[in-house]
Design a protein around this motif. Structure first.
Motif, short mmCIF file in Angstrom:
data_model
loop_
_atom_site.label_atom_id
_atom_site.label_comp_id
_atom_site.label_asym_id
_atom_site.label_seq_id
_atom_site.Cartn_x
_atom_site.Cartn_y
_atom_site.Cartn_z
N ARG A 126 -5.59 1.37 -2.16
CA ARG A 126 -4.48 0.74 -1.43
C ARG A 126 -3.39 1.76 -1.11
NH1 ARG A 126 -5.62 -3.98 -3.92
NH2 ARG A 126 -4.55 -3.46 -5.83
N LEU A 127 -3.10 2.60 -2.08
CA LEU A 127 -2.07 3.63 -1.85
C LEU A 127 -2.56 4.63 -0.81
CD1 LEU A 127 -0.80 4.24 -5.50
CD2 LEU A 127 0.33 3.00 -3.65
N ALA A 128 -3.84 4.99 -0.90
CA ALA A 128 -4.38 5.98 0.04
C ALA A 128 -4.37 5.43 1.46
CB ALA A 128 -5.81 6.34 -0.37
N ARG A 129 -4.56 4.12 1.60
CA ARG A 129 -4.60 3.52 2.94
C ARG A 129 -3.27 3.65 3.66
NH1 ARG A 129 -7.89 -1.92 1.55
NH2 ARG A 129 -9.99 -1.12 1.87
N ARG A 130 -2.20 3.78 2.90
CA ARG A 130 -0.88 3.90 3.54
C ARG A 130 -0.77 5.17 4.36
NH1 ARG A 130 2.67 1.71 -1.59
NH2 ARG A 130 1.82 -0.38 -1.54
N LYS A 131 -1.64 6.14 4.06
CA LYS A 131 -1.63 7.38 4.84
C LYS A 131 -2.45 7.24 6.12
CE LYS A 131 -3.27 10.07 1.67
NZ LYS A 131 -3.69 11.23 0.86
N ILE A 132 -3.14 6.07 6.23
CA ILE A 132 -4.04 5.88 7.36
C ILE A 132 -3.61 4.64 8.14
CG2 ILE A 132 -6.45 5.67 8.05
CD1 ILE A 132 -7.19 6.57 5.17
N GLY A 133 -2.97 4.85 9.27
CA GLY A 133 -2.59 3.70 10.11
C GLY A 133 -3.78 3.26 10.94
N MET A 134 -3.77 1.99 11.33
CA MET A 134 -4.89 1.51 12.13
C MET A 134 -4.40 0.56 13.22
SD MET A 134 -8.48 -0.02 10.74
CE MET A 134 -9.89 -0.30 11.79
N VAL A 135 -4.93 0.73 14.42
CA VAL A 135 -4.64 -0.22 15.50
C VAL A 135 -5.95 -0.85 15.98
CG1 VAL A 135 -2.48 0.77 16.31
CG2 VAL A 135 -4.62 1.68 17.17
N PHE A 136 -5.82 -2.08 16.47
CA PHE A 136 -7.00 -2.89 16.73
C PHE A 136 -7.11 -3.30 18.19
CE2 PHE A 136 -5.50 -3.40 12.44
CZ PHE A 136 -6.64 -3.32 11.67
N GLN A 137 -8.33 -3.61 18.59
CA GLN A 137 -8.58 -4.04 19.97
C GLN A 137 -7.76 -5.28 20.30
OE1 GLN A 137 -12.70 -4.89 20.80
NE2 GLN A 137 -12.30 -5.27 22.95
#
Lengths: 337, 247
Positions: free
Chosen positions: A78-89
């Motif tokens: 969960r903490l690591a995901r904060r470094k990875i932003g995501m945008v969706f279709q």
């Protein structure tokens, strides 16, 4: 920055099992925009979800910014995901929150409090060009504006990587271009590494530094656009510059020239005609600006057999051009001098 | 038989209706409170412990999620299938244990809440299932914990549907609250039985029906208004909650 090694992903089990990712390995360098292109069902969505482990691979490793995500505990992940932003279709915005509220969601999750959250969310909305829509609900925004909110939300936690899951596929061509320009701006201004998946070649042409082609869960080829341009028989290059069907006259030679960088500016065909006295006919051409450079492919028909044209072809190759001799639709021979 | 022409009939009627309405609102109100407090988490857990749900594997233990899901499903189905009139009587020992008596409005709260909780839990389940899974994915990609997803995504995004579901639940609690009147539970139901039925006062009966109708109308109006207020979609919120079967 992102390193995917020998990832397999199988859905279901037994006879009903389907393999979405089949030994996928991928390297995305820091600061680049990397595009994965493939048709629907190729495994693109699964691949991008494997990067932040929304989808856990059946086997293989995913390393992001030096951290092997596939080894982390749920809390560490969960903490690591904060470094990875995501945008969706389909944007995936909360309908009950305003544009600003949606951006604040990202900050709330990270634990940014009160006034700082408001300040930062407005700052990011300004960055994506939506400062005047902070109080609007998603239902009141256009598709392009919604995607800008989506991008702003993804940026809230100061990520190092942006994952884009067909972010422009639900948008019209003009809006697509403006969103891609925004992605490019973010990439340059914030030094963000971007991994995007798409089924549109235009997306790759417009913003990508590197690309990979995915088919049936396998990576067919990958690399920087520049290196792919000089790779003989690259499917990706052929699809970037489609030339259509080949209709050669019997006894003539059809060649395809792929040029990029400096060679694009030289009057290659005129030189060829002059030097060798050849009646060159142009069967097709596709030229694009990729990464600020002109690049493209031209299909020429030269009178006589390939053997008879050995000298001019060697000359072209000598100029650093990628020349492929094409017969009945298939690449017969292709190599760089 | 009560004579409407007798002195003191109208003040008496008024007095009885006032007390009855007060008791009905009291038992329904407290029952609703417990229904929300228990039914909401129950509904969230019902959805969450399903395969692929947020709480599919509590404490990283998948079989636990499956067991919890089965148990909750069983409880909810049981609670929904026993007719209220039987449930009410069967719960008497439990009510006595909790409240100390099984007579009166306070005692009536227990069976009302017991019947309404599984009902509302189903409503919550339906509402939460309607939330686009993409929103959960988006929250997960931001690094949200499961509780953050429940509190910031699932409940707020289904709020309109939850409110309409709650309104349907409250309507059936009012319905059931009239039934507890038959076993000395108080409220408007008891007024209708004692005066309207046992003493043949049509005026009492009609007055009770009108009062309950007004309460339900006001409730539904409030719920519709709130649901619209919390729905930020361009289309007006429409009730997608199934009408409960009559009991």
């Amino acid at each position: 920055m992102i390193s995917v090694k020998h990832v397999f992903k199988t859905f279901g089990s037994g006879a009903a099992a389907t393999t979405a990712l089949d030994d996928v390995s991928l390297e995305v360098a820091r600061g680049e925009i990397f595009g994965v292109i493939g048709q629907s069902g190729a495994g693109k969505s699964t691949l991008i979800r494997v990067i932040n482990l929304l989808e856990r691979p059946s086997s293989g490793t995913v390393t992001v910014d030096g951290e092997e995500l596939t080894r982390l505990s749920p809390d560490q992940l969960r903490l690591a995901r904060r470094k990875i932003g995501m945008v969706f279709q389909h944007f995936n915005l909360l309908a009950g929150r305003t544009a600003q509220g949606n951006v604040e969601l990202g900050l709330e999750i990270v634990g940014v409090s009160g006034a700082e959250r408001r300040r930062r969310s407005l700052e990011i909305l300004d960055l994506v060009g939506l400062a005047d829509k902070a109080g609007a609900y998603p239902a009141e925004l256009s598709g392009g504006q919604k995607q800008r909110v989506g991008i702003a939300r993804a940026l809230a936690g100061n990520p190092k990587i942006l994952l884009s899951d067909e972010a422009t596929s639900a948008l019209d061509p003009e809006t697509t271009r403006s969103i891609l320009d925004l992605v490019k701006t973010i990439n340059v201004q914030l030094g963000l590494t971007v991994l995007l998946i798409t089924h549109e070649m235009d997306v790759v042409k417009r913003v990508c530094d590197s690309a990979a082609m995915l088919e049936n869960g396998r990576i067919l080829e990958q690399g920087s656009i520049v290196s792919l341009l000089s790779t003989p028989g690259s499917r990706l290059v052929h699809e970037l510059f489609p030339l259509g069907e080949i209709a050669p006259h019997p006894g003539n030679t059809v060649i395809e020239i792929t040029f990029s960088g400096g060679s694009a500016d030289r009057p290659v065909i005129a030189q060829l005609a002059r030097t060798y006295g050849l009646d060159v006919s142009i069967l097709g051409a596709a030229v694009e600006t990729i990464g600020g450079n002109q690049a493209g492919r031209t299909r020429l028909e030269l009178p006589g057999t390939p053997l008879a044209n050995a000298a001019p072809i060697a000359d072209l190759r000598g100029q650093g051009l990628l020349v492929e001799i094409v017969g009945d639709g298939a690449v017969v021979e292709g190599s760089r001098a | 038989m009560i004579d409407p022409a007798a002195p003191g009939f109208w003040p008496g009627l008024f007095q009885v209706l006032l007390v009855g309405t007060g008791e009905t609102l009291y038992m329904v109100g407290v029952a609703v409170l417990f229904t929300v407090l228990v039914g909401l988490p129950l509904g969230v857990l019902l959805v969450g412990t399903e395969r692929g749900g947020l709480f599919e594997a509590p404490f990283g233990y998948r079989p636990l999620g499956r067991v919890i899901n089965r148990v909750l499903e069983f409880i909810v189905n049981l609670g929904r299938s026993v007719p209220f009139i039987i449930l009410m009587v069967a719960l008497i020992p439990f009510t006595r244990l909790v409240v100390g008596t099984f007579i009166g409005s306070t005692a009536a709260i227990v069976p009302l809440a017991v019947v309404a909780i599984p009902f509302f839990a189903r409503m919550v389940e339906i509402a939460i299932k309607e939330v686009d899974s993409g929103l959960i994915e988006a929250a997960e990609s931001l690094g949200a914990t499961r509780w953050q997803i429940v509190a910031k995504v699932l409940v707020p995004e289904s709020l309109s549907t939850l409110i309409l579901g709650l309104s349907t639940t409250v309507t059936s609690i009012i319905n059931f609250s009239a039934m507890v009147g038959t076993v000395a539970g108080g409220g408007l139901g008891q007024v209708a039985i004692q005066y309207g039925y046992q003493r043949y006062s049509t005026i009492h009966m009609v007055a009770v029906i009108i009062l309950i109708f007004i309460i339900v109308m006001m409730l539904q109006g409030l719920a519709t208004w709130l649901a619209r207020r919390f729905s930020h979609r361009t289309r007006p919120a429409r009730s997608r909650v199934a009408v409960p079967p009559a009991i």
